[in-house]
Design a protein around this motif. Structure first.
Motif, PDB file in Angstrom:
ATOM      1  N   ALA A   1       1.305   4.107   9.541  1.00  0.00           N
ATOM      2  CA  ALA A   1       0.122   4.947   9.396  1.00  0.00           C
ATOM      3  C   ALA A   1       0.071   5.994  10.502  1.00  0.00           C
ATOM      4  O   ALA A   1       0.578   5.779  11.603  1.00  0.00           O
ATOM      5  N   ASP A   2      -0.561   7.114  10.209  1.00  0.00           N
ATOM      6  CA  ASP A   2      -0.797   8.107  11.259  1.00  0.00           C
ATOM      7  C   ASP A   2      -1.850   7.599  12.238  1.00  0.00           C
ATOM      8  O   ASP A   2      -1.716   7.763  13.450  1.00  0.00           O
ATOM      9  N   ARG A   3      -2.902   6.983  11.683  1.00  0.00           N
ATOM     10  CA  ARG A   3      -4.005   6.474  12.507  1.00  0.00           C
ATOM     11  C   ARG A   3      -4.462   5.133  11.964  1.00  0.00           C
ATOM     12  O   ARG A   3      -4.413   4.892  10.748  1.00  0.00           O
ATOM     13  N   VAL A   4      -4.932   4.279  12.864  1.00  0.00           N
ATOM     14  CA  VAL A   4      -5.495   2.982  12.489  1.00  0.00           C
ATOM     15  C   VAL A   4      -6.831   2.828  13.207  1.00  0.00           C
ATOM     16  O   VAL A   4      -6.937   3.105  14.399  1.00  0.00           O
ATOM     17  N   THR A   5      -7.846   2.411  12.475  1.00  0.00           N
ATOM     18  CA  THR A   5      -9.103   1.995  13.080  1.00  0.00           C
ATOM     19  C   THR A   5      -9.254   0.508  12.855  1.00  0.00           C
ATOM     20  O   THR A   5      -9.236   0.037  11.698  1.00  0.00           O
ATOM     21  N   ALA A   6      -9.366  -0.253  13.947  1.00  0.00           N
ATOM     22  CA  ALA A   6      -9.466  -1.710  13.884  1.00  0.00           C
ATOM     23  C   ALA A   6     -10.875  -2.131  14.278  1.00  0.00           C
ATOM     24  O   ALA A   6     -11.373  -1.736  15.331  1.00  0.00           O
ATOM     25  N   VAL A   7     -11.522  -2.918  13.420  1.00  0.00           N
ATOM     26  CA  VAL A   7     -12.881  -3.404  13.677  1.00  0.00           C
ATOM     27  C   VAL A   7     -12.794  -4.889  14.012  1.00  0.00           C
ATOM     28  O   VAL A   7     -12.422  -5.701  13.157  1.00  0.00           O
ATOM     29  N   GLU A   8     -13.139  -5.236  15.260  1.00  0.00           N
ATOM     30  CA  GLU A   8     -13.020  -6.617  15.740  1.00  0.00           C
ATOM     31  C   GLU A   8     -14.343  -7.042  16.382  1.00  0.00           C
ATOM     32  O   GLU A   8     -14.829  -6.401  17.304  1.00  0.00           O
ATOM     33  N   ARG A   9     -14.905  -8.136  15.895  1.00  0.00           N
ATOM     34  CA  ARG A   9     -16.211  -8.561  16.410  1.00  0.00           C
ATOM     35  C   ARG A   9     -16.109  -9.427  17.660  1.00  0.00           C
ATOM     36  O   ARG A   9     -17.089  -9.562  18.385  1.00  0.00           O
ATOM     37  N   ASP A  10     -14.935 -10.035  17.920  1.00  0.00           N
ATOM     38  CA  ASP A  10     -14.754 -10.865  19.110  1.00  0.00           C
ATOM     39  C   ASP A  10     -14.487  -9.947  20.305  1.00  0.00           C
ATOM     40  O   ASP A  10     -13.468  -9.249  20.337  1.00  0.00           O
TER      41      ASP A  10
ATOM     42  N   GLY B   1     -14.840   3.087  -2.432  1.00  0.00           N
ATOM     43  CA  GLY B   1     -13.976   3.843  -3.324  1.00  0.00           C
ATOM     44  C   GLY B   1     -12.593   4.136  -2.781  1.00  0.00           C
ATOM     45  O   GLY B   1     -11.915   5.047  -3.277  1.00  0.00           O
ATOM     46  N   GLU B   2     -12.165   3.385  -1.775  1.00  0.00           N
ATOM     47  CA  GLU B   2     -10.815   3.550  -1.229  1.00  0.00           C
ATOM     48  C   GLU B   2      -9.968   2.316  -1.570  1.00  0.00           C
ATOM     49  O   GLU B   2     -10.498   1.209  -1.684  1.00  0.00           O
ATOM     50  N   PRO B   3      -8.654   2.486  -1.732  1.00  0.00           N
ATOM     51  CA  PRO B   3      -7.807   1.347  -2.074  1.00  0.00           C
ATOM     52  C   PRO B   3      -7.713   0.344  -0.930  1.00  0.00           C
ATOM     53  O   PRO B   3      -7.900   0.690   0.241  1.00  0.00           O
ATOM     54  N   THR B   4      -7.429  -0.900  -1.280  1.00  0.00           N
ATOM     55  CA  THR B   4      -7.340  -1.953  -0.273  1.00  0.00           C
ATOM     56  C   THR B   4      -6.158  -2.870  -0.542  1.00  0.00           C
ATOM     57  O   THR B   4      -5.720  -3.037  -1.683  1.00  0.00           O
ATOM     58  N   VAL B   5      -5.682  -3.495   0.534  1.00  0.00           N
ATOM     59  CA  VAL B   5      -4.767  -4.633   0.473  1.00  0.00           C
ATOM     60  C   VAL B   5      -5.368  -5.672   1.407  1.00  0.00           C
ATOM     61  O   VAL B   5      -5.399  -5.476   2.620  1.00  0.00           O
ATOM     62  N   LEU B   6      -5.882  -6.775   0.843  1.00  0.00           N
ATOM     63  CA  LEU B   6      -6.698  -7.702   1.606  1.00  0.00           C
ATOM     64  C   LEU B   6      -6.224  -9.142   1.408  1.00  0.00           C
ATOM     65  O   LEU B   6      -5.843  -9.527   0.295  1.00  0.00           O
TER      66      LEU B   6
ATOM     67  N   ALA C   1       0.822  -1.216   0.000  1.00  0.00           N
ATOM     68  CA  ALA C   1       0.000   0.000   0.000  1.00  0.00           C
ATOM     69  C   ALA C   1       0.853   1.262   0.000  1.00  0.00           C
ATOM     70  O   ALA C   1       0.359   2.349   0.306  1.00  0.00           O
ATOM     71  N   GLU C   2       2.131   1.152  -0.342  1.00  0.00           N
ATOM     72  CA  GLU C   2       3.021   2.314  -0.291  1.00  0.00           C
ATOM     73  C   GLU C   2       2.568   3.438  -1.224  1.00  0.00           C
ATOM     74  O   GLU C   2       2.808   4.616  -0.953  1.00  0.00           O
ATOM     75  N   ALA C   3       1.917   3.078  -2.326  1.00  0.00           N
ATOM     76  CA  ALA C   3       1.460   4.110  -3.269  1.00  0.00           C
ATOM     77  C   ALA C   3       0.155   4.760  -2.825  1.00  0.00           C
ATOM     78  O   ALA C   3      -0.285   5.736  -3.436  1.00  0.00           O
ATOM     79  N   PHE C   4      -0.452   4.236  -1.768  1.00  0.00           N
ATOM     80  CA  PHE C   4      -1.731   4.753  -1.291  1.00  0.00           C
ATOM     81  C   PHE C   4      -1.522   5.740  -0.144  1.00  0.00           C
ATOM     82  O   PHE C   4      -0.451   5.786   0.470  1.00  0.00           O
ATOM     83  N   ASP C   5      -2.533   6.493   0.143  1.00  0.00           N
ATOM     84  CA  ASP C   5      -2.538   7.367   1.319  1.00  0.00           C
ATOM     85  C   ASP C   5      -2.788   6.488   2.549  1.00  0.00           C
ATOM     86  O   ASP C   5      -3.892   5.970   2.740  1.00  0.00           O
ATOM     87  N   ARG C   6      -1.781   6.322   3.390  1.00  0.00           N
ATOM     88  CA  ARG C   6      -1.899   5.469   4.575  1.00  0.00           C
ATOM     89  C   ARG C   6      -2.071   6.293   5.852  1.00  0.00           C
ATOM     90  O   ARG C   6      -1.789   5.809   6.944  1.00  0.00           O
ATOM     91  N   SER C   7      -2.589   7.505   5.709  1.00  0.00           N
ATOM     92  CA  SER C   7      -2.711   8.342   6.896  1.00  0.00           C
ATOM     93  C   SER C   7      -3.765   7.808   7.863  1.00  0.00           C
ATOM     94  O   SER C   7      -3.619   7.960   9.082  1.00  0.00           O
TER      95      SER C   7
ATOM     96  N   PRO D   1     -15.626   4.405   9.643  1.00  0.00           N
ATOM     97  CA  PRO D   1     -15.159   5.796   9.661  1.00  0.00           C
ATOM     98  C   PRO D   1     -14.680   6.209   8.278  1.00  0.00           C
ATOM     99  O   PRO D   1     -14.546   5.377   7.368  1.00  0.00           O
ATOM    100  N   ASP D   2     -14.413   7.489   8.098  1.00  0.00           N
ATOM    101  CA  ASP D   2     -13.703   7.923   6.900  1.00  0.00           C
ATOM    102  C   ASP D   2     -12.272   7.423   6.999  1.00  0.00           C
ATOM    103  O   ASP D   2     -11.592   7.666   7.999  1.00  0.00           O
ATOM    104  N   TYR D   3     -11.815   6.701   6.006  1.00  0.00           N
ATOM    105  CA  TYR D   3     -10.459   6.146   6.028  1.00  0.00           C
ATOM    106  C   TYR D   3      -9.835   6.330   4.657  1.00  0.00           C
ATOM    107  O   TYR D   3     -10.537   6.596   3.671  1.00  0.00           O
ATOM    108  N   THR D   4      -8.515   6.187   4.592  1.00  0.00           N
ATOM    109  CA  THR D   4      -7.827   6.433   3.329  1.00  0.00           C
ATOM    110  C   THR D   4      -7.451   5.154   2.592  1.00  0.00           C
ATOM    111  O   THR D   4      -7.272   5.173   1.384  1.00  0.00           O
ATOM    112  N   CYS D   5      -7.315   4.053   3.312  1.00  0.00           N
ATOM    113  CA  CYS D   5      -7.136   2.751   2.681  1.00  0.00           C
ATOM    114  C   CYS D   5      -7.436   1.668   3.712  1.00  0.00           C
ATOM    115  O   CYS D   5      -7.436   1.930   4.921  1.00  0.00           O
ATOM    116  N   CYS D   6      -7.728   0.482   3.230  1.00  0.00           N
ATOM    117  CA  CYS D   6      -8.021  -0.652   4.117  1.00  0.00           C
ATOM    118  C   CYS D   6      -6.968  -1.732   3.896  1.00  0.00           C
ATOM    119  O   CYS D   6      -6.723  -2.139   2.750  1.00  0.00           O
ATOM    120  N   ILE D   7      -6.349  -2.189   4.973  1.00  0.00           N
ATOM    121  CA  ILE D   7      -5.348  -3.247   4.919  1.00  0.00           C
ATOM    122  C   ILE D   7      -5.757  -4.287   5.963  1.00  0.00           C
ATOM    123  O   ILE D   7      -5.801  -3.973   7.152  1.00  0.00           O
TER     124      ILE D   7
END
Length: 277
Positions: free
Chosen positions: A65-74, A132-137, A39-45, A107-113
């Protein structure tokens, strides 16, 4: 840069994954280190991570990344993440959302990894791609190959057309099952998606995607018979009118031989002549 957390130590603190709950935690340091580089070419802020588990990938994401939002159901894993990364949370660099990523407000995010839970791969992919945001999945290898397949490839199908409607899709790395604990039964692959507008126009996206789904339920039939046989799926009240309006050469082909742009043209024809409900 702070020292990386050891994935095995994280699992010891968090508790071993339960494969019955689709918990296969990535523990290979080399793979974990490479994932953010895709994801180096993406905005990872502001990176969104779905299914962080014990936090091995979270640790690598916080390093870039500047910020990370982690979504965990457990709930137990969510509590572990809050404790394990308390400094990052207090600094406003990590937010842990407890809940199902299919249901929570993203949330508003710049990419999903993310290393996605495989049982919900399709649902999660199509929750994320329309954002509409880039991903690495991370996906099961077969699923990844189907996402990235070109027309006429054996793996080409509904998933290929639907995913590539939203983005360029590429498999960037194959990952062996030994890279996980507990090990899954299948190989995995890392997929990078780069959003872009399709090179065709679609007036009704929901109808287009539903029409693609319908025709691929009859992928071994001709397009003529696929249209005739799937009106109950595509919502066409008059599929015979669509057949009458379509080009004869096109009707002789099979769905697996149609590129996305041709599907779009055919869907527009179906919407015009087929009286969709």
């Amino acid at each position: 840069m702070t020292e990386r957390r050891d994935p095995d130590a994280l699992i010891r603190r968090a508790g071993r994954g339960n494969p019955d709950f689709d918990q296969h935690f990535l523990v290979d340091d080399r793979v974990l280190d490479r994932i953010p580089t895709y994801a180096e070419a993406f905005d990872r802020s502001h990176v969104l991570e779905v299914g962080p588990g014990p936090g091995a990938l979270t640790d690598r994401l916080l390093a870039v990344a500047d910020r990370v939002t982690a979504v965990e159901r457990d709930p137990d894993l969510a509590a572990h993440l809050r404790e394990e990364f308390v400094d990052a949370r207090e600094a406003g660099r990590l937010t842990v959302i407890e809940g199902d990523a299919l249901d929570v407000e993203l949330p508003d995010y710049t990419c999903c990894i993310s290393n996605l839970p495989y049982s919900a791969s399709s649902e999660l992919a199509f929750r994320l791609l329309p954002e509409g945001e880039p991903t690495v999945l991370m996906f099961q290898h077969e699923f990844a190959e189907r996402m990235a397949a070109d027309v006429d490839d054996d793996a080409y199908g509904r998933l290929s057309v639907s995913a590539q409607h939203y983005a360029d899709v590429e498999v960037v790395e194959e990952v062996p099952k030994e890279a996980f604990d507990p090990q899954p039964r299948v190989r995995s692959a890392i997929v990078r998606t780069t959003p872009r507008d399709p090179d065709y126009e679609v007036d009704d996206e929901a109808f287009f995607l539903g029409f693609v789904k319908a025709l691929f339920t009859q992928r071994r039939k001709t397009v003529r018979n696929a249209i005739r046989n799937t009106g109950h799926i595509s919502g066409l009240d008059d599929p015979e009118a669509v057949v009458s309006a379509a080009d004869e050469d096109l009707l002789r082909k099979r769905p697996g031989n149609l590129p996305p742009a041709t599907f779009a043209e055919l869907a527009a024809l179906a919407a015009e002549h087929g009286d969709p409900s």
